[in-house]
Design a protein around this motif. Sequence first.
Motif, PDB file in Angstrom:
ATOM      1  N   VAL A 113      21.969  -2.082 140.171  1.00 55.73           N
ATOM      2  CA  VAL A 113      21.266  -2.760 139.073  1.00 55.73           C
ATOM      3  C   VAL A 113      22.272  -3.362 138.096  1.00 55.73           C
ATOM      4  CG1 VAL A 113      19.817  -2.390 137.038  1.00 55.73           C
ATOM      5  CG2 VAL A 113      19.137  -1.423 139.238  1.00 55.73           C
ATOM      6  N   SER A 114      23.309  -2.618 137.760  1.00 58.21           N
ATOM      7  CA  SER A 114      24.327  -3.147 136.848  1.00 58.21           C
ATOM      8  C   SER A 114      25.002  -4.384 137.436  1.00 58.21           C
ATOM      9  CB  SER A 114      25.378  -2.070 136.546  1.00 58.21           C
ATOM     10  OG  SER A 114      24.833  -1.062 135.728  1.00 58.21           O
ATOM     11  N   THR A 115      25.258  -4.349 138.721  1.00 59.53           N
ATOM     12  CA  THR A 115      25.868  -5.507 139.390  1.00 59.53           C
ATOM     13  C   THR A 115      24.940  -6.713 139.325  1.00 59.53           C
ATOM     14  OG1 THR A 115      27.128  -4.090 140.897  1.00 59.53           O
ATOM     15  CG2 THR A 115      26.768  -6.371 141.583  1.00 59.53           C
ATOM     16  N   GLU A 116      23.660  -6.474 139.555  1.00 57.44           N
ATOM     17  CA  GLU A 116      22.677  -7.563 139.505  1.00 57.44           C
ATOM     18  C   GLU A 116      22.579  -8.142 138.097  1.00 57.44           C
ATOM     19  OE1 GLU A 116      17.837  -8.148 140.067  1.00 57.44           O
ATOM     20  OE2 GLU A 116      18.834  -6.388 140.917  1.00 57.44           O
ATOM     21  N   TRP A 117      22.525  -7.275 137.091  1.00 61.00           N
ATOM     22  CA  TRP A 117      22.431  -7.748 135.708  1.00 61.00           C
ATOM     23  C   TRP A 117      23.701  -8.484 135.296  1.00 61.00           C
ATOM     24  CZ3 TRP A 117      19.852  -3.048 132.754  1.00 61.00           C
ATOM     25  CH2 TRP A 117      18.511  -2.956 133.157  1.00 61.00           C
ATOM     26  N   ASN A 118      24.826  -8.033 135.796  1.00 59.40           N
ATOM     27  CA  ASN A 118      26.088  -8.710 135.483  1.00 59.40           C
ATOM     28  C   ASN A 118      26.074 -10.145 136.018  1.00 59.40           C
ATOM     29  OD1 ASN A 118      28.936  -8.783 134.600  1.00 59.40           O
ATOM     30  ND2 ASN A 118      29.397  -8.812 136.787  1.00 59.40           N
ATOM     31  N   LYS A 119      25.559 -10.317 137.224  1.00 61.36           N
ATOM     32  CA  LYS A 119      25.505 -11.654 137.824  1.00 61.36           C
ATOM     33  C   LYS A 119      24.546 -12.572 137.073  1.00 61.36           C
ATOM     34  CE  LYS A 119      26.717 -10.109 142.495  1.00 61.36           C
ATOM     35  NZ  LYS A 119      26.236  -9.875 143.885  1.00 61.36           N
ATOM     36  N   GLY A 120      23.591 -11.988 136.366  1.00 61.71           N
ATOM     37  CA  GLY A 120      22.633 -12.789 135.616  1.00 61.71           C
ATOM     38  C   GLY A 120      23.137 -13.237 134.257  1.00 61.71           C
ATOM     39  N   ARG A 121      24.318 -12.797 133.872  1.00 61.05           N
ATOM     40  CA  ARG A 121      24.885 -13.192 132.582  1.00 61.05           C
ATOM     41  C   ARG A 121      25.527 -14.573 132.660  1.00 61.05           C
ATOM     42  NH1 ARG A 121      28.203  -8.182 129.813  1.00 61.05           N
ATOM     43  NH2 ARG A 121      26.400  -6.891 129.248  1.00 61.05           N
ATOM     44  N   ALA A 123      28.511 -17.090 132.643  1.00 64.53           N
ATOM     45  CA  ALA A 123      29.765 -16.898 133.372  1.00 64.53           C
ATOM     46  C   ALA A 123      30.862 -16.291 132.501  1.00 64.53           C
ATOM     47  CB  ALA A 123      30.234 -18.226 133.965  1.00 64.53           C
ATOM     48  N   ASP A 124      30.954 -16.740 131.241  1.00 67.91           N
ATOM     49  CA  ASP A 124      32.040 -16.246 130.387  1.00 67.91           C
ATOM     50  C   ASP A 124      31.762 -14.853 129.828  1.00 67.91           C
ATOM     51  OD1 ASP A 124      30.012 -16.931 128.681  1.00 67.91           O
ATOM     52  OD2 ASP A 124      31.235 -18.149 127.330  1.00 67.91           O
ATOM     53  N   SER A 125      30.578 -14.304 130.115  1.00 70.57           N
ATOM     54  CA  SER A 125      30.246 -12.954 129.654  1.00 70.57           C
ATOM     55  C   SER A 125      30.245 -11.937 130.792  1.00 70.57           C
ATOM     56  CB  SER A 125      28.861 -12.943 128.986  1.00 70.57           C
ATOM     57  OG  SER A 125      28.842 -13.772 127.850  1.00 70.57           O
ATOM     58  N   GLN A 126      30.510 -12.398 131.995  1.00 70.36           N
ATOM     59  CA  GLN A 126      30.459 -11.511 133.151  1.00 70.36           C
ATOM     60  C   GLN A 126      31.749 -10.707 133.305  1.00 70.36           C
ATOM     61  OE1 GLN A 126      29.501 -13.492 136.822  1.00 70.36           O
ATOM     62  NE2 GLN A 126      27.640 -14.450 136.013  1.00 70.36           N
ATOM     63  N   TYR A 127      31.581  -9.513 133.866  1.00 70.89           N
ATOM     64  CA  TYR A 127      32.727  -8.761 134.357  1.00 70.89           C
ATOM     65  C   TYR A 127      33.045  -9.277 135.762  1.00 70.89           C
ATOM     66  CZ  TYR A 127      31.781  -5.176 130.780  1.00 70.89           C
ATOM     67  OH  TYR A 127      31.577  -4.500 129.602  1.00 70.89           O
ATOM     68  N   THR A 128      34.317  -9.267 136.129  1.00 69.37           N
ATOM     69  CA  THR A 128      34.631  -9.522 137.529  1.00 69.37           C
ATOM     70  C   THR A 128      34.124  -8.327 138.334  1.00 69.37           C
ATOM     71  OG1 THR A 128      36.797  -8.422 137.476  1.00 69.37           O
ATOM     72  CG2 THR A 128      36.726 -10.769 136.857  1.00 69.37           C
ATOM     73  N   GLN A 129      33.834  -8.549 139.599  1.00 69.96           N
ATOM     74  CA  GLN A 129      33.316  -7.453 140.410  1.00 69.96           C
ATOM     75  C   GLN A 129      34.329  -6.316 140.507  1.00 69.96           C
ATOM     76  OE1 GLN A 129      30.086  -7.503 141.524  1.00 69.96           O
ATOM     77  NE2 GLN A 129      30.478  -5.333 141.911  1.00 69.96           N
ATOM     78  N   GLU A 130      35.598  -6.664 140.542  1.00 68.11           N
ATOM     79  CA  GLU A 130      36.652  -5.645 140.635  1.00 68.11           C
ATOM     80  C   GLU A 130      36.659  -4.750 139.397  1.00 68.11           C
ATOM     81  OE1 GLU A 130      41.523  -5.329 141.231  1.00 68.11           O
ATOM     82  OE2 GLU A 130      40.562  -7.283 140.934  1.00 68.11           O
ATOM     83  N   ILE A 131      36.571  -5.359 138.216  1.00 65.13           N
ATOM     84  CA  ILE A 131      36.562  -4.584 136.975  1.00 65.13           C
ATOM     85  C   ILE A 131      35.278  -3.771 136.860  1.00 65.13           C
ATOM     86  CG2 ILE A 131      36.494  -4.742 134.454  1.00 65.13           C
ATOM     87  CD1 ILE A 131      39.246  -5.217 135.615  1.00 65.13           C
TER      88      ILE A 131
END
Length: 275
Positions: A113-121, A123-131
């Motif tokens: 869910v966190s990954t999905e919500w991150n992708k919905g942000r 672009a400049d507010s997203q975490y990289t997947q690695e981080i």
Amino acid sequence: MPLIVMCGYPCSGKTRRAHELREYFTKNTERQVHIVGDEDQGIDKNSVYADSQKEKNLRGSLRAEVERKVNRGDIVILDSLNYIKGYRYELFCLIKHTQTPHCLMYCLTSADVSTEWNKGREADSQYTQEILDALIQRFEAPDSRNRWDSPLFTIQQDDSLPFEAICDALFKRKAPPPNQSTQSQPLSSTNFLYELDKVTQDVLMAVLESQKTSVPGDLISIPGATEKIEFTRSLNMVELRKLRRQFISYTKMHPTENIGQIANMFVQYLNKSMH
């Protein structure tokens, strides 16, 4: 000000919940509400959370801002990851010192869910997947059995906030008592010298063992300590023994009032020496 500590994975709804809390308290009380968080610091999250020293500096800045605002009057909400148990303990010590109640708000989500919500942000507010993955892996979930994680409110994504229970925790509960002063241990105390020798040796062996499976940026847990080793590079036995001797010499000249803090003090000393 009573303190509300937000806690959870990245992109778990902490900021949304913090604003819900501020809106409720603003409408239903006469108290001012201050939100202290990462967004106020003007940081590049991916840069900060990829660098252990930058992240440590961020935690220090947030803690200092909370310390400036917290008192017995209004409400402070700390909107950050707060994923390290030792850091939450530091905040608990802070509110003990200021004699004000606190509670922990744990926004519980799955990694997916966190990954999905991150992708919905944006672009400049997203975490990289690695981080994002690294922060989720390092996350230390709160436990209500720990006094620094209690009272604990665990909120899932579709839950409504239990405002009444939160108000009771903040306004009807006594603040935790401050630490009682204890007498300094004299240098002649056999128990003090024994503990100093034993604890520092135990920390040394724990560091040596953990280094085998650690990579730079890892936080190494040490038995008996709430602080963690911020692993930046490997230290061989010669270096570690030298640091241990230096720490013991210093501590003999400046005995601690609390033997139980020796492990934390030595971990802090090692962290400073490794950077």
